[in-house]
Design a protein around this motif. Sequence first.
Motif, PDB file in Angstrom:
ATOM      1  N   ALA A   1      71.235  43.557 102.998  1.00 46.98           N
ATOM      2  CA  ALA A   1      70.878  44.341 104.185  1.00 46.98           C
ATOM      3  C   ALA A   1      70.077  45.564 103.761  1.00 46.98           C
ATOM      4  CB  ALA A   1      72.130  44.754 104.927  1.00 46.98           C
ATOM      5  N   GLN A   2      69.129  45.960 104.602  1.00 45.97           N
ATOM      6  CA  GLN A   2      68.310  47.139 104.322  1.00 45.97           C
ATOM      7  C   GLN A   2      68.144  47.974 105.582  1.00 45.97           C
ATOM      8  OE1 GLN A   2      64.612  45.533 102.752  1.00 45.97           O
ATOM      9  NE2 GLN A   2      65.305  45.975 100.689  1.00 45.97           N
ATOM     10  N   GLY A   3      67.922  49.259 105.368  1.00 45.51           N
ATOM     11  CA  GLY A   3      67.743  50.162 106.513  1.00 45.51           C
ATOM     12  C   GLY A   3      66.290  50.287 106.939  1.00 45.51           C
TER      13      GLY A   3
ATOM     14  N   GLU B   1      65.363  56.933 117.397  1.00 48.16           N
ATOM     15  CA  GLU B   1      66.280  55.933 117.958  1.00 48.16           C
ATOM     16  C   GLU B   1      67.404  55.624 116.959  1.00 48.16           C
ATOM     17  OE1 GLU B   1      63.634  53.203 120.899  1.00 48.16           O
ATOM     18  OE2 GLU B   1      63.170  52.997 118.779  1.00 48.16           O
ATOM     19  N   VAL B   2      67.051  55.633 115.671  1.00 49.84           N
ATOM     20  CA  VAL B   2      68.087  55.419 114.649  1.00 49.84           C
ATOM     21  C   VAL B   2      69.138  56.519 114.777  1.00 49.84           C
ATOM     22  CG1 VAL B   2      68.545  55.382 112.161  1.00 49.84           C
ATOM     23  CG2 VAL B   2      66.484  54.303 113.057  1.00 49.84           C
ATOM     24  N   ARG B   3      68.656  57.750 114.983  1.00 47.32           N
ATOM     25  CA  ARG B   3      69.595  58.865 115.108  1.00 47.32           C
ATOM     26  C   ARG B   3      70.478  58.684 116.347  1.00 47.32           C
ATOM     27  NH1 ARG B   3      65.273  62.611 112.627  1.00 47.32           N
ATOM     28  NH2 ARG B   3      66.196  62.871 110.569  1.00 47.32           N
ATOM     29  N   ARG B   4      69.871  58.223 117.440  1.00 51.10           N
ATOM     30  CA  ARG B   4      70.673  58.017 118.665  1.00 51.10           C
ATOM     31  C   ARG B   4      71.737  56.942 118.447  1.00 51.10           C
ATOM     32  NH1 ARG B   4      67.110  56.958 123.699  1.00 51.10           N
ATOM     33  NH2 ARG B   4      65.269  57.240 122.424  1.00 51.10           N
ATOM     34  N   VAL B   5      71.348  55.904 117.715  1.00 52.63           N
ATOM     35  CA  VAL B   5      72.305  54.835 117.421  1.00 52.63           C
ATOM     36  C   VAL B   5      73.434  55.386 116.540  1.00 52.63           C
ATOM     37  CG1 VAL B   5      72.581  52.662 116.138  1.00 52.63           C
ATOM     38  CG2 VAL B   5      70.711  52.925 117.765  1.00 52.63           C
ATOM     39  N   GLY B   6      73.064  56.227 115.573  1.00 49.54           N
ATOM     40  CA  GLY B   6      74.073  56.848 114.709  1.00 49.54           C
ATOM     41  C   GLY B   6      75.086  57.642 115.528  1.00 49.54           C
TER      42      GLY B   6
ATOM     43  N   LEU C   1      67.934  47.498 111.770  1.00 54.72           N
ATOM     44  CA  LEU C   1      67.249  48.609 112.456  1.00 54.72           C
ATOM     45  C   LEU C   1      65.747  48.369 112.565  1.00 54.72           C
ATOM     46  CD1 LEU C   1      69.000  51.601 110.654  1.00 54.72           C
ATOM     47  CD2 LEU C   1      69.754  50.359 112.683  1.00 54.72           C
ATOM     48  N   LYS C   2      65.338  47.134 112.324  1.00 52.25           N
ATOM     49  CA  LYS C   2      63.906  46.903 112.151  1.00 52.25           C
ATOM     50  C   LYS C   2      63.071  47.152 113.401  1.00 52.25           C
ATOM     51  CE  LYS C   2      64.123  41.930 112.772  1.00 52.25           C
ATOM     52  NZ  LYS C   2      63.954  40.654 112.117  1.00 52.25           N
TER      53      LYS C   2
ATOM     54  N   ASP D   1      68.733  56.245 107.536  1.00 52.71           N
ATOM     55  CA  ASP D   1      68.504  54.847 107.899  1.00 52.71           C
ATOM     56  C   ASP D   1      69.531  53.912 107.251  1.00 52.71           C
ATOM     57  OD1 ASP D   1      66.330  55.965 109.132  1.00 52.71           O
ATOM     58  OD2 ASP D   1      64.874  55.292 107.648  1.00 52.71           O
ATOM     59  N   SER D   2      69.700  54.035 105.939  1.00 52.02           N
ATOM     60  CA  SER D   2      70.636  53.107 105.291  1.00 52.02           C
ATOM     61  C   SER D   2      72.062  53.389 105.743  1.00 52.02           C
ATOM     62  CB  SER D   2      70.514  53.170 103.764  1.00 52.02           C
ATOM     63  OG  SER D   2      70.877  54.431 103.271  1.00 52.02           O
ATOM     64  N   SER D   3      72.381  54.650 106.045  1.00 54.32           N
ATOM     65  CA  SER D   3      73.754  54.969 106.483  1.00 54.32           C
ATOM     66  C   SER D   3      74.037  54.357 107.851  1.00 54.32           C
ATOM     67  CB  SER D   3      73.955  56.486 106.570  1.00 54.32           C
ATOM     68  OG  SER D   3      73.654  57.089 105.336  1.00 54.32           O
ATOM     69  N   VAL D   4      73.063  54.484 108.772  1.00 54.35           N
ATOM     70  CA  VAL D   4      73.278  53.922 110.114  1.00 54.35           C
ATOM     71  C   VAL D   4      73.356  52.389 110.029  1.00 54.35           C
ATOM     72  CG1 VAL D   4      72.265  53.630 112.416  1.00 54.35           C
ATOM     73  CG2 VAL D   4      72.238  55.877 111.325  1.00 54.35           C
ATOM     74  N   ALA D   5      72.493  51.791 109.193  1.00 55.15           N
ATOM     75  CA  ALA D   5      72.535  50.324 109.031  1.00 55.15           C
ATOM     76  C   ALA D   5      73.916  49.900 108.530  1.00 55.15           C
ATOM     77  CB  ALA D   5      71.448  49.872 108.055  1.00 55.15           C
ATOM     78  N   ALA D   6      74.455  50.668 107.598  1.00 56.57           N
ATOM     79  CA  ALA D   6      75.763  50.315 107.028  1.00 56.57           C
ATOM     80  C   ALA D   6      76.869  50.403 108.087  1.00 56.57           C
ATOM     81  CB  ALA D   6      76.080  51.243 105.853  1.00 56.57           C
TER      82      ALA D   6
END
Length: 508
Positions: free
Chosen positions: A318-320, A365-370, A358-359, A225-230
């Motif tokens: 920012a937070q994931g 879905e986070v993985r798909r965005v990644g 990513l809220k 989560d935090s990696s994709v947010a970054a």
Amino acid sequence: MQEKIIILDFGSQTTQLIARRLRELDTFCEILPYNKFPVGDPDVIGVILAGSPYSVYDPEAFKVDLNQFMGRMPVLGICYGAQFISHTLGGRVEPADSREYGRANLTTIDTQCPLFKGFEPNSQVWMSHGDTITALPDGFRCVASTDKVRFAAYEAEGQHVYGVQFHPEVFHSLQGTQLLRNFVVDICGGHQTWSAANFVEATVQELKEQIGQDRVILGLSGGVDSSVAAVLLNRAIGKQLTCIFVDHGMLRKNEFRNVMRDYECLGLNVIGVDASEKFFKDLEGVTEPEKKRKIIGRDFVEVFDAEAKKITDAKWLAQGTIYPDRIESLNITGKVIKSHHNVGGLPEEMHLSLCEPLKWLFKDEVRRVGRQLGMPEHLITRHPFPGPGLAVRILGAITPEKVRILQDADDIFIQGLRDWGLYDQVWQAGAILLSDVRSVGVMGDERTYENPVALRAVTSTDAMTADWAHLPYDFLAQVSNSIINKVRGVNRVCYDISSKPPSTIEWE
Ligand code: XMP
């Protein structure tokens, strides 16, 4: 405009599942408490009233003013939602002779009703209700029945109001997704435009507008989560983003170095802070699991704050955070049982605003965005790992030497899972060091008296429940041999065959 469906929550455990299904249909939706319908929001194209543990006759039953949306947009009631609509508009709801629970078949279906387009005869559905509708309001007509439930589904002709007493969102309703698609696409006119690509494009644009020229700080954990947010923020604002990755000394073997390298390859501006000495010192002699967690949490905030304060012109934190972390679900007393967690302990005077790109996303879905952002697969499919790290996998007091032993054992296990193609089949895996237990063994001609290591691997979909993974014996035998031969200080390996509940995933 981001068209969306509103799902009103009346306290049922399957409400989140409805949202999952709609997202799978590339449709954006929000779960809101039953009394928080966003009147006047032009983006809302339809509303779903979900289930509830209450009967419509319970004095405490949650009630909603149907005039807020009826006649303005299509409405679908599910289970309690269907009963509530029927009851409120003059129909009759009564306790069923016996509680309707489990599989049932729709023995009659009106396929002219748009909700049932494409349905097969006898389609299987899942029922779970104590009350049942025994008479429909004027102007409503029955569009599906089962052997036992006469009004399994209804339609209010011309008003775009529908109700089903079964649960289309659960897996056992075999055409449930079809029903939801019919509602969302054909009845509400949804365009199914919610995709990773659209999300990235729209969010990058929003972040640019929201943040402007400001500076942003983000705490990285090595997790998805935090990696994709970054990476998402990096795409929007580039070097205005500073990431902070704290090494508390209890990460996996070489994890700090490897993850730092990954982040640098992704072009992120990362400050890595090795604070392991401080953590080890503060944890000295501590054996109680919750105490370990508290110390690590407190030290983490201290280290993070000290680093963040150096970035004097930062305006945002920012937070994931992802959607399941923030959904306010209602328990039957009406109290919020899970509320939005907030910035943990950042000093007020920093005046940082919160940014959580990513809220709205579920984990997959986070993985798909990644993937959409081109992140490497090993970062995206990484198993969850607890914030306190190996500290909660060493039973007893923590020392650097014990961490080293556990890191080596864990590394053999995880690498083995990868080599055998098993890594992606389990939700989470790791080794546990029983550092206060010693047992006798024999190596060569020598007697040993050392610690056991337990291996834990579980299957799960959300970590709320889990089963132990049925890993092949040959694999376990090889890992066991390898650990005992290569890791000094370990002479016995066990495999944890407990499910959650009653056990938990972590041992501490
Ligand atoms: P349990 O042990 O409660 O774990 O079955 C459920 C999930 O949560 C993770 N976990 C934690 N994550 N800080 C975290 O960030 C913690 O203190 C913590 N404790 C457990 C655990 O790894 C599993 O994925």
